[in-house]
Scaffold this active site. Structure first.
Site, PDB file in Angstrom:
ATOM      1  N   ARG A  40      60.056  73.682  42.872  1.00  0.00           N
ATOM      2  CA  ARG A  40      60.570  72.310  42.837  1.00  0.00           C
ATOM      3  C   ARG A  40      61.448  72.128  41.603  1.00  0.00           C
ATOM      4  O   ARG A  40      61.458  72.991  40.713  1.00  0.00           O
ATOM      5  CB  ARG A  40      59.439  71.291  42.853  1.00  0.00           C
ATOM      6  CG  ARG A  40      58.577  71.320  41.611  1.00  0.00           C
ATOM      7  CD  ARG A  40      57.556  70.182  41.637  1.00  0.00           C
ATOM      8  NE  ARG A  40      56.627  70.318  40.526  1.00  0.00           N
ATOM      9  CZ  ARG A  40      55.567  69.561  40.358  1.00  0.00           C
ATOM     10  NH1 ARG A  40      55.263  68.615  41.220  1.00  0.00           N
ATOM     11  NH2 ARG A  40      54.775  69.746  39.320  1.00  0.00           N
TER      12      ARG A  40
ATOM     13  N   CYS B 203      70.019  71.475  37.653  1.00  0.00           N
ATOM     14  CA  CYS B 203      70.492  71.430  36.277  1.00  0.00           C
ATOM     15  C   CYS B 203      70.741  69.975  35.895  1.00  0.00           C
ATOM     16  O   CYS B 203      71.470  69.266  36.603  1.00  0.00           O
ATOM     17  CB  CYS B 203      71.784  72.238  36.183  1.00  0.00           C
ATOM     18  SG  CYS B 203      72.770  71.814  34.734  1.00  0.00           S
TER      19      CYS B 203
ATOM     20  N   ASN C 212      60.664  62.421  39.200  1.00  0.00           N
ATOM     21  CA  ASN C 212      59.261  62.696  38.900  1.00  0.00           C
ATOM     22  C   ASN C 212      59.181  63.616  37.706  1.00  0.00           C
ATOM     23  O   ASN C 212      59.812  64.676  37.685  1.00  0.00           O
ATOM     24  CB  ASN C 212      58.564  63.379  40.088  1.00  0.00           C
ATOM     25  CG  ASN C 212      57.076  63.500  39.866  1.00  0.00           C
ATOM     26  OD1 ASN C 212      56.381  62.498  39.728  1.00  0.00           O
ATOM     27  ND2 ASN C 212      56.570  64.722  39.802  1.00  0.00           N
ATOM     28  N   GLU C 213      58.431  63.183  36.706  1.00  0.00           N
ATOM     29  CA  GLU C 213      58.228  64.031  35.522  1.00  0.00           C
ATOM     30  C   GLU C 213      59.533  64.743  35.142  1.00  0.00           C
ATOM     31  O   GLU C 213      59.603  65.980  35.108  1.00  0.00           O
ATOM     32  CB  GLU C 213      57.107  65.034  35.754  1.00  0.00           C
ATOM     33  CG  GLU C 213      55.755  64.369  35.912  1.00  0.00           C
ATOM     34  CD  GLU C 213      54.589  65.338  35.837  1.00  0.00           C
ATOM     35  OE1 GLU C 213      54.787  66.532  36.119  1.00  0.00           O
ATOM     36  OE2 GLU C 213      53.479  64.899  35.492  1.00  0.00           O
TER      37      GLU C 213
ATOM     38  N   CYS D  67      68.438  73.966  30.485  1.00  0.00           N
ATOM     39  CA  CYS D  67      69.294  74.763  31.364  1.00  0.00           C
ATOM     40  C   CYS D  67      70.452  75.308  30.537  1.00  0.00           C
ATOM     41  O   CYS D  67      71.061  74.571  29.759  1.00  0.00           O
ATOM     42  CB  CYS D  67      69.812  73.916  32.521  1.00  0.00           C
ATOM     43  SG  CYS D  67      70.986  74.837  33.542  1.00  0.00           S
TER      44      CYS D  67
ATOM     45  N   CYS E  41      73.247  76.986  31.798  1.00  0.00           N
ATOM     46  CA  CYS E  41      74.392  77.356  32.639  1.00  0.00           C
ATOM     47  C   CYS E  41      75.711  76.891  32.005  1.00  0.00           C
ATOM     48  O   CYS E  41      75.719  76.200  30.987  1.00  0.00           O
ATOM     49  CB  CYS E  41      74.227  76.764  34.035  1.00  0.00           C
ATOM     50  SG  CYS E  41      74.547  74.988  34.120  1.00  0.00           S
TER      51      CYS E  41
ATOM     52  N   GLU F 268      49.350  59.365  36.696  1.00  0.00           N
ATOM     53  CA  GLU F 268      48.667  60.482  37.361  1.00  0.00           C
ATOM     54  C   GLU F 268      47.606  61.037  36.427  1.00  0.00           C
ATOM     55  O   GLU F 268      47.841  61.154  35.225  1.00  0.00           O
ATOM     56  CB  GLU F 268      49.614  61.655  37.639  1.00  0.00           C
ATOM     57  CG  GLU F 268      50.708  61.429  38.628  1.00  0.00           C
ATOM     58  CD  GLU F 268      51.565  62.692  38.767  1.00  0.00           C
ATOM     59  OE1 GLU F 268      51.094  63.798  38.415  1.00  0.00           O
ATOM     60  OE2 GLU F 268      52.710  62.555  39.210  1.00  0.00           O
TER      61      GLU F 268
ATOM     62  N   GLU G 283      50.077  73.323  46.067  1.00  0.00           N
ATOM     63  CA  GLU G 283      49.048  72.511  45.398  1.00  0.00           C
ATOM     64  C   GLU G 283      47.828  72.298  46.282  1.00  0.00           C
ATOM     65  O   GLU G 283      47.078  71.338  46.090  1.00  0.00           O
ATOM     66  CB  GLU G 283      49.671  71.189  44.939  1.00  0.00           C
ATOM     67  CG  GLU G 283      50.638  71.448  43.794  1.00  0.00           C
ATOM     68  CD  GLU G 283      51.262  70.213  43.176  1.00  0.00           C
ATOM     69  OE1 GLU G 283      51.477  70.205  41.957  1.00  0.00           O
ATOM     70  OE2 GLU G 283      51.546  69.258  43.918  1.00  0.00           O
TER      71      GLU G 283
ATOM     72  N   PHE H 295      45.119  73.794  46.268  1.00  0.00           N
ATOM     73  CA  PHE H 295      43.855  73.875  45.536  1.00  0.00           C
ATOM     74  C   PHE H 295      43.774  72.864  44.394  1.00  0.00           C
ATOM     75  O   PHE H 295      42.934  72.976  43.505  1.00  0.00           O
ATOM     76  CB  PHE H 295      43.636  75.297  45.008  1.00  0.00           C
ATOM     77  CG  PHE H 295      43.475  76.303  46.108  1.00  0.00           C
ATOM     78  CD1 PHE H 295      42.586  76.073  47.161  1.00  0.00           C
ATOM     79  CD2 PHE H 295      44.228  77.465  46.132  1.00  0.00           C
ATOM     80  CE1 PHE H 295      42.443  76.987  48.196  1.00  0.00           C
ATOM     81  CE2 PHE H 295      44.105  78.393  47.159  1.00  0.00           C
ATOM     82  CZ  PHE H 295      43.211  78.150  48.195  1.00  0.00           C
TER      83      PHE H 295
HETATM   84  C1  GLA Z   1      52.415  66.623  37.998  1.00  0.00           C
HETATM   85  C2  GLA Z   1      53.310  66.211  39.130  1.00  0.00           C
HETATM   86  C3  GLA Z   1      52.604  66.116  40.444  1.00  0.00           C
HETATM   87  C4  GLA Z   1      51.635  67.269  40.614  1.00  0.00           C
HETATM   88  C5  GLA Z   1      50.697  67.308  39.446  1.00  0.00           C
HETATM   89  C6  GLA Z   1      49.674  68.423  39.550  1.00  0.00           C
HETATM   90  O1  GLA Z   1      51.781  65.597  37.411  1.00  0.00           O
HETATM   91  O2  GLA Z   1      53.959  64.989  38.882  1.00  0.00           O
HETATM   92  O3  GLA Z   1      53.575  66.135  41.462  1.00  0.00           O
HETATM   93  O4  GLA Z   1      52.354  68.450  40.690  1.00  0.00           O
HETATM   94  O5  GLA Z   1      51.442  67.561  38.287  1.00  0.00           O
HETATM   95  O6  GLA Z   1      48.786  68.413  38.461  1.00  0.00           O
END
Ligand code: GLA
Length: 672
Positions: free
Chosen positions: A115, A119, A153-154, A162, A164, A311, A359, A361
């Site tokens: 994922r 860049c 996301n994050e 990067c 490049c 999260e 993910e 697990f």
């Molecule tokens: C991050 C991501 C989520 C997931 C969790 C797993 O927080 O934002 O998408 O991958 O890690 O711990």
């Protein structure tokens, strides 16, 4: 920080998690929503990785599934934290524009299949992402269920650095804006060293893999640039949203032990509300205390305002070498540590455990084992407890201690060619935090240069990179009557990574009344003894005092006979210096001495906790104040507190027992 244009509001403490219905047959969705209601879920993040579903081909948008999910959630009164969906590019995009793919420092490509393979400086990615954001915001920007926008996301989780050619070009533009001329850049980076002088902007590259240690000024600026590039991406997505929607905008930070590449001090003011993701990290010696630190830092980024835990995990993660489940009661304790330290949301990754993908697990609120499981029972119980805490939302944590934290110091101190590769900036921050936190005192984490007037005690762990004006704020605050503890490897370089000469601690030297002459690292596994009988590891220094009093000295080791701990009267205050990593018990004793000297106390008195296993934090609201007590230990402790305990509903007069493993939250009789 100016008040955010669009404040996030929620009725009480939000509870929920990431929801990825695209991984499931629609027949599962109704059950999901029913179970969410059973658990008390009232906020879910959707469309985080939705790009390929929403835009299966370039410019072709299909919203049928998202429409249906949103209506299902809305009908159940579950609010939506709506992802812009740009976290991971779809396959068609990187096929059409392979130049989007990040390049590592060794020149190798990072391919799709995982994922975040984009860049941050790629114009093609930016254009495609903003087109998606526009389509999503046009469709849902005024939907009554949408409570919050979740940009990407994050940002920077995997793709923060990067190297490049597009990144190189953007880096040069960033450097031009910062320095104005190549000569100024040469001076800032000290390029006279090793024949590195540049004659033209086009000669400058990112710090790609080299045969030897790279220019540290270049590396430091590349960190700053890379953080700024991702922030710029956030800004670009947020600007599109703000054109089309009045809903507040944020992204999920990663204030965590292994993520260092974003200088969130620069980012936080651009969020309508600060949100953080946190996972216990069992690669650390003390994951629990790191959790508290990360929560305190999240609050610091919010400048004391409530923030959102976007999260965390219900049980094990899947990305550490060994992934441990939570012990009985630990999910509750971990969740409420965040709330105690200022979070107004408790959310998880993720709602339903995936059965496919990398993910599968990773734990979830609804595990593979289903609703007959202990974990599900614990989630439902937690949701019930969170609903009893709604009145806490909006209250603010009270702290008398500030810890000065700096991403720039982290980058500079942990760079190549340092005096000891065993020395890590964050470890030193954690060590001082742990010593003080064990005394039940509450610590705010602040940026270098922040106003310190609200505090009684200031901690300055390893503030390696410091500007003169940032040191002056601390020195002046001490002089006005404050007590500060500065620890080794502080005041070493300025913002260009240029050494402060004349004896280390540079701009702190006079206030501390010392001059450090030479670093004397201690070999891994070895200890140095102090005159008091205490011991240190990792580090020692050869230094002399100018005006300071020697509190303790090295009895052996490379700095034998020299000062190890000093205290200097500076104006009407006291400046302490510590030049070794004290062993935990000795560090705690020093912390106790400083806390007593500065008149800092636990929010309420506690007895029975000799090993610092209990967290006690006060949040103060307009009407009431709340004392959180979280007992991580194996014995009961007693608090001196009166009021109503919100989980049990019991009234407590004078003394409250907190059993091992339990959490208690007391609404105090009167705000203090
Ligand atoms: C991050 C991501 C989520 C997931 C969790 C797993 O927080 O934002 O998408 O991958 O890690 O711990």
């Amino acid at each position: 920080m100016a008040a955010p244009a669009h404040a996030f509001t929620h009725d009480g403490i939000a509870f929920g998690g990431d929801y990825n219905p695209e991984q499931w047959d629609p027949s599962v969705w109704e059950e999901d929503v029913t179970l969410m209601r059973e658990a008390g879920v009232d906020l879910v993040a959707i469309n985080i990785f939705g790009w390929a579903g929403v835009e299966p081909r370039d410019g072709e948008f299909t919203f049928a599934s998202l429409d249906r999910i949103i209506e299902l959630l809305h009908a159940a009164d579950i609010r939506i934290n709506l992802g812009t969906g740009t976290a991971s590019p779809p396959a068609w995009l990187t096929r059409a524009h392979p130049e989007i793919l990040p390049i590592a420092e060794d020149g190798t490509t990072r391919y799709p299949g995982g994922r975040q393979a984009w860049c941050p400086s790629s114009p093609a990615f930016r254009a495609a992402a903003l087109s998606l954001v526009r389509a999503v915001a046009e469709r849902y920007g005024s939907h009554p269920a949408v409570a919050l926008w979740h940009v990407s996301n994050e940002l920077g989780c995997h793709n923060s650095l990067c190297y490049c050619d597009q990144s190189a070009a953007a880096f040069r533009l960033w450097l031009r804006a910062r320095y104005g001329s190549v000569d100024a850049l040469n001076a800032a980076w000290g390029t006279a060293f090793w024949s590195q002088t540049y004659g033209d902007w086009e000669e400058i590259l990112p710090p790609r893999a080299a045969l030897s240690a790279r220019n540290p000024g270049q590396a430091l600026d590349f960190h700053r640039f890379s953080s700024d590039e991702l922030l710029d991406h956030y800004r670009a997505e947020a600007a599109v949203i703000r054109d089309l929607s009045d809903v507040p905008v944020t992204t999920n930070f990663m204030v965590a032990a292994h993520i260092e590449n974003m200088d969130y001090w620069q980012w936080a003011g651009e969020m309508d509300i600060v949100a953080n993701d946190h996972y216990l990290d069992y690669r650390l010696g003390d994951p629990r205390t790191e959790l508290s630190f990360a929560a305190d830092l999240s609050r610091g980024l919010a400048l004391g305002a409530p923030w959102l835990l976007m999260e965390h995990s219900a049980g094990a993660v899947n990305w550490q070498p060994i992934n441990f489940p939570k012990s009985p009661g630990q999910m509750l304790r971990n969740s409420l540590t965040h709330v105690a330290r200022g979070a107004d949301a408790v959310c998880f990754f993720q709602w339903r455990a995936s059965v496919q993908g990398s993910e599968k697990f990773h734990s979830a609120m609804l595990p593979h084992a289903g609703t007959g499981s202990t974990l599900w029972h614990d989630v439902v119980e937690l949701g019930g407890i969170i609903s009893k805490l709604d009145e806490v939302a909006g209250s603010r944590v009270v702290a008398d201690i500030a810890l000065v934290f700096s991403w720039e110091s982290w980058w500079a101190a942990d760079a190549e060619s340092r005096p000891s590769s065993a020395l890590g900036y964050l470890d030193q921050v954690h060590a001082v935090y742990a010593a003080f936190a064990a005394l039940h005192v509450t610590i705010d984490v602040v940026a270098p240069g922040a106003d310190l007037s609200a505090y009684r005690l200031v901690l300055v762990p390893g503030l390696h990179l410091v500007r003169d004006e940032e040191a002056t704020v601390i020195n002046d605050w001490i002089s006005a009557g404050g007590t500060a503890l500065v620890t080794f490897f502080s005041g070493i370089v300025d913002e260009n990574d240029r050494v402060w000469t004349g004896g280390y601690t540079g701009p702190f030297r006079d206030a501390l009344g010392i001059a450090v002459e030479e670093f004397a690292p201690v070999a891994p596994g070895a200890r140095v003894s102090l005159g008091s009988g205490a011991a240190g590891t990792l580090w020692s220094e050869r230094m002399h005092v100018t005006t300071a009093e020697v509190v303790d000295s090295f009895a052996d080791g490379p700095a034998a006979g020299g000062p190890a701990i000093t205290r200097n009267r500076w104006g009407s205050g006291n400046a302490w210096y510590l030049s070794t990593l004290l062993e935990p018990q000795a560090y705690r004793s020093l912390a106790q001495e400083l806390v007593s000297a500065a008149g800092v106390e636990s929010p309420v008195p506690v007895t029975g906790d000799s090993d610092g296993a209990v967290e006690i934090v006060r949040r103060r609201g307009d009407i009431s104040s709340y004392v959180f007590a979280i007992n991580h230990g194996s014995t009961s402790v007693q608090l001196q507190v009166s009021g109503t305990e919100l989980i049990t509903g019991d009234n407590t007069v004078a003394t409250l027992e907190v059993p091992p493993g339990a959490v208690r939250i007391i609404r105090e009789e009167s705000a203090s």
